[in-house]
Design a protein around this motif. Structure first.
Motif, PDB file in Angstrom:
ATOM      1  N   LYS A  11      42.668 -56.886 -52.222  1.00  0.00           N
ATOM      2  CA  LYS A  11      43.704 -57.678 -52.896  1.00  0.00           C
ATOM      3  C   LYS A  11      43.888 -57.247 -54.346  1.00  0.00           C
ATOM      4  O   LYS A  11      42.931 -56.896 -55.040  1.00  0.00           O
ATOM      5  CB  LYS A  11      43.397 -59.166 -52.798  1.00  0.00           C
ATOM      6  N   ARG A  12      45.117 -57.243 -54.765  1.00  0.00           N
ATOM      7  CA  ARG A  12      45.547 -56.949 -56.146  1.00  0.00           C
ATOM      8  C   ARG A  12      45.234 -55.521 -56.597  1.00  0.00           C
ATOM      9  O   ARG A  12      45.328 -55.231 -57.775  1.00  0.00           O
ATOM     10  CB  ARG A  12      44.922 -57.951 -57.122  1.00  0.00           C
ATOM     11  N   LYS A  13      44.831 -54.630 -55.731  1.00  0.00           N
ATOM     12  CA  LYS A  13      44.486 -53.264 -56.132  1.00  0.00           C
ATOM     13  C   LYS A  13      45.443 -52.232 -55.539  1.00  0.00           C
ATOM     14  O   LYS A  13      45.345 -51.059 -55.870  1.00  0.00           O
ATOM     15  CB  LYS A  13      43.048 -52.908 -55.696  1.00  0.00           C
ATOM     16  N   GLY A  14      46.297 -52.634 -54.629  1.00  0.00           N
ATOM     17  CA  GLY A  14      47.224 -51.691 -54.007  1.00  0.00           C
ATOM     18  C   GLY A  14      46.554 -50.785 -52.979  1.00  0.00           C
ATOM     19  O   GLY A  14      47.113 -49.767 -52.590  1.00  0.00           O
ATOM     20  N   TYR A  15      45.364 -51.154 -52.534  1.00  0.00           N
ATOM     21  CA  TYR A  15      44.619 -50.343 -51.579  1.00  0.00           C
ATOM     22  C   TYR A  15      44.890 -50.851 -50.175  1.00  0.00           C
ATOM     23  O   TYR A  15      44.584 -51.994 -49.840  1.00  0.00           O
ATOM     24  CB  TYR A  15      43.121 -50.443 -51.883  1.00  0.00           C
ATOM     25  N   ARG A  16      45.518 -50.003 -49.356  1.00  0.00           N
ATOM     26  CA  ARG A  16      45.814 -50.330 -47.964  1.00  0.00           C
ATOM     27  C   ARG A  16      45.576 -49.090 -47.110  1.00  0.00           C
ATOM     28  O   ARG A  16      46.122 -48.031 -47.402  1.00  0.00           O
ATOM     29  CB  ARG A  16      47.259 -50.768 -47.798  1.00  0.00           C
ATOM     30  N   VAL A  17      44.759 -49.223 -46.081  1.00  0.00           N
ATOM     31  CA  VAL A  17      44.478 -48.102 -45.188  1.00  0.00           C
ATOM     32  C   VAL A  17      44.593 -48.598 -43.747  1.00  0.00           C
ATOM     33  O   VAL A  17      44.009 -49.619 -43.389  1.00  0.00           O
ATOM     34  CB  VAL A  17      43.055 -47.538 -45.423  1.00  0.00           C
ATOM     35  N   MET A  18      45.336 -47.862 -42.927  1.00  0.00           N
ATOM     36  CA  MET A  18      45.472 -48.198 -41.505  1.00  0.00           C
ATOM     37  C   MET A  18      44.952 -47.015 -40.706  1.00  0.00           C
ATOM     38  O   MET A  18      45.390 -45.885 -40.892  1.00  0.00           O
ATOM     39  CB  MET A  18      46.925 -48.460 -41.156  1.00  0.00           C
ATOM     40  N   ARG A  19      44.000 -47.281 -39.832  1.00  0.00           N
ATOM     41  CA  ARG A  19      43.431 -46.240 -38.992  1.00  0.00           C
ATOM     42  C   ARG A  19      43.483 -46.720 -37.546  1.00  0.00           C
ATOM     43  O   ARG A  19      43.403 -47.909 -37.266  1.00  0.00           O
ATOM     44  CB  ARG A  19      41.967 -45.979 -39.357  1.00  0.00           C
ATOM     45  N   GLY A  20      43.525 -45.761 -36.643  1.00  0.00           N
ATOM     46  CA  GLY A  20      43.496 -46.073 -35.224  1.00  0.00           C
ATOM     47  C   GLY A  20      42.345 -45.329 -34.567  1.00  0.00           C
ATOM     48  O   GLY A  20      41.915 -44.275 -35.038  1.00  0.00           O
ATOM     49  N   HIS A  21      41.840 -45.877 -33.468  1.00  0.00           N
ATOM     50  CA  HIS A  21      40.736 -45.238 -32.752  1.00  0.00           C
ATOM     51  C   HIS A  21      40.909 -45.472 -31.262  1.00  0.00           C
ATOM     52  O   HIS A  21      41.200 -46.590 -30.829  1.00  0.00           O
ATOM     53  CB  HIS A  21      39.393 -45.816 -33.192  1.00  0.00           C
ATOM     54  N   ARG A  22      40.736 -44.416 -30.460  1.00  0.00           N
ATOM     55  CA  ARG A  22      40.757 -44.525 -29.005  1.00  0.00           C
ATOM     56  C   ARG A  22      39.424 -44.007 -28.481  1.00  0.00           C
ATOM     57  O   ARG A  22      39.117 -42.831 -28.630  1.00  0.00           O
ATOM     58  CB  ARG A  22      41.909 -43.736 -28.408  1.00  0.00           C
ATOM     59  N   GLN A  23      38.641 -44.897 -27.884  1.00  0.00           N
ATOM     60  CA  GLN A  23      37.316 -44.547 -27.395  1.00  0.00           C
ATOM     61  C   GLN A  23      37.419 -43.846 -26.044  1.00  0.00           C
ATOM     62  O   GLN A  23      38.151 -44.277 -25.159  1.00  0.00           O
ATOM     63  CB  GLN A  23      36.464 -45.815 -27.253  1.00  0.00           C
ATOM     64  N   MET A  24      36.653 -42.765 -25.876  1.00  0.00           N
ATOM     65  CA  MET A  24      36.593 -42.060 -24.603  1.00  0.00           C
ATOM     66  C   MET A  24      35.715 -42.857 -23.631  1.00  0.00           C
ATOM     67  O   MET A  24      34.721 -43.457 -24.034  1.00  0.00           O
ATOM     68  CB  MET A  24      35.996 -40.670 -24.795  1.00  0.00           C
ATOM     69  N   PHE A  25      36.100 -42.880 -22.350  1.00  0.00           N
ATOM     70  CA  PHE A  25      35.326 -43.601 -21.348  1.00  0.00           C
ATOM     71  C   PHE A  25      35.273 -42.821 -20.044  1.00  0.00           C
ATOM     72  O   PHE A  25      36.041 -41.895 -19.812  1.00  0.00           O
ATOM     73  CB  PHE A  25      35.895 -45.003 -21.088  1.00  0.00           C
ATOM     74  N   THR A  26      34.334 -43.207 -19.204  1.00  0.00           N
ATOM     75  CA  THR A  26      34.209 -42.684 -17.850  1.00  0.00           C
ATOM     76  C   THR A  26      34.179 -43.884 -16.905  1.00  0.00           C
ATOM     77  O   THR A  26      33.376 -44.792 -17.093  1.00  0.00           O
ATOM     78  CB  THR A  26      32.912 -41.873 -17.687  1.00  0.00           C
ATOM     79  N   ALA A  27      35.062 -43.898 -15.925  1.00  0.00           N
ATOM     80  CA  ALA A  27      35.070 -44.966 -14.921  1.00  0.00           C
ATOM     81  C   ALA A  27      34.206 -44.511 -13.742  1.00  0.00           C
ATOM     82  O   ALA A  27      34.393 -43.417 -13.214  1.00  0.00           O
ATOM     83  CB  ALA A  27      36.489 -45.263 -14.465  1.00  0.00           C
ATOM     84  N   LEU A  28      33.250 -45.354 -13.373  1.00  0.00           N
ATOM     85  CA  LEU A  28      32.312 -45.029 -12.298  1.00  0.00           C
ATOM     86  C   LEU A  28      32.473 -46.003 -11.132  1.00  0.00           C
ATOM     87  O   LEU A  28      32.705 -47.190 -11.335  1.00  0.00           O
ATOM     88  CB  LEU A  28      30.867 -45.132 -12.796  1.00  0.00           C
ATOM     89  N   SER A  29      32.338 -45.479  -9.925  1.00  0.00           N
ATOM     90  CA  SER A  29      32.299 -46.289  -8.716  1.00  0.00           C
ATOM     91  C   SER A  29      30.871 -46.186  -8.169  1.00  0.00           C
ATOM     92  O   SER A  29      30.391 -45.087  -7.871  1.00  0.00           O
ATOM     93  CB  SER A  29      33.303 -45.780  -7.691  1.00  0.00           C
ATOM     94  N   ILE A  30      30.181 -47.312  -8.060  1.00  0.00           N
ATOM     95  CA  ILE A  30      28.785 -47.322  -7.634  1.00  0.00           C
ATOM     96  C   ILE A  30      28.717 -47.080  -6.126  1.00  0.00           C
ATOM     97  O   ILE A  30      29.296 -47.836  -5.343  1.00  0.00           O
ATOM     98  CB  ILE A  30      28.098 -48.661  -8.003  1.00  0.00           C
ATOM     99  N   GLN A  31      28.003 -46.032  -5.733  1.00  0.00           N
ATOM    100  CA  GLN A  31      27.884 -45.661  -4.333  1.00  0.00           C
ATOM    101  C   GLN A  31      26.623 -46.231  -3.687  1.00  0.00           C
ATOM    102  O   GLN A  31      26.669 -46.725  -2.570  1.00  0.00           O
ATOM    103  CB  GLN A  31      27.866 -44.128  -4.184  1.00  0.00           C
ATOM    104  N   GLU A  32      25.493 -46.137  -4.396  1.00  0.00           N
ATOM    105  CA  GLU A  32      24.214 -46.502  -3.784  1.00  0.00           C
ATOM    106  C   GLU A  32      23.197 -46.881  -4.847  1.00  0.00           C
ATOM    107  O   GLU A  32      23.178 -46.316  -5.934  1.00  0.00           O
ATOM    108  CB  GLU A  32      23.703 -45.288  -2.988  1.00  0.00           C
ATOM    109  N   ILE A  33      22.358 -47.838  -4.519  1.00  0.00           N
ATOM    110  CA  ILE A  33      21.238 -48.230  -5.379  1.00  0.00           C
ATOM    111  C   ILE A  33      19.956 -47.931  -4.616  1.00  0.00           C
ATOM    112  O   ILE A  33      19.770 -48.400  -3.497  1.00  0.00           O
ATOM    113  CB  ILE A  33      21.299 -49.720  -5.737  1.00  0.00           C
ATOM    114  N   MET A  34      19.109 -47.090  -5.200  1.00  0.00           N
ATOM    115  CA  MET A  34      17.863 -46.702  -4.527  1.00  0.00           C
ATOM    116  C   MET A  34      16.658 -47.124  -5.344  1.00  0.00           C
ATOM    117  O   MET A  34      16.642 -47.102  -6.495  1.00  0.00           O
ATOM    118  CB  MET A  34      17.806 -45.192  -4.351  1.00  0.00           C
TER     119      MET A  34
END
Length: 102
Positions: free
Chosen positions: A79-102
């Motif tokens: 506030k009152r300093k004129g400082y404004r920063v906008m950033r974006g982030h997209r997280q990488m992911f892996t979708a897994l389908s569980i086949q078997e629990i051993m």
């Protein structure tokens, strides 16, 4: 039957047939991945708890998708300093389908 596995610094409760998104793992779509850091395996009344992991237990999963999550916007302002920063982030992911629990 279900298990609790640790991957990407997070813990997930999984059962056979579940689909979940985890932090990015190496591999192509269609490949199988073994999650060997299993903390608990429960099969009805039989519960095995590891210290810290269950010996010989593993979860076999199939990679369904490799992608990026929706964009998260990060806005900083002083506030009152004129400082404004906008950033974006997209997280990488892996979708897994569980086949078997051993």
């Amino acid at each position: 039957m279900y298990a609790i596995v640790r991957t990407g610094g997070k813990q997930y409760q999984v059962a056979t047939g579940d689909t979940l998104r985890v932090e990015k793992l190496k591999g192509e779509v269609g490949e199988t991945v073994e999650l060997s850091d299993v903390l608990l395996v429960a099969d009805g009344e039989n519960i095995r708890v590891g210290v810290p992991a269950v010996e010989g237990a593993k979860v076999v999963a199939k990679i369904v998708e490799q992608g990026k999550a929706k964009k998260v916007l990060v806005f900083k302002k002083k506030k009152r300093k004129g400082y404004r920063v906008m950033r974006g982030h997209r997280q990488m992911f892996t979708a897994l389908s569980i086949q078997e629990i051993m």
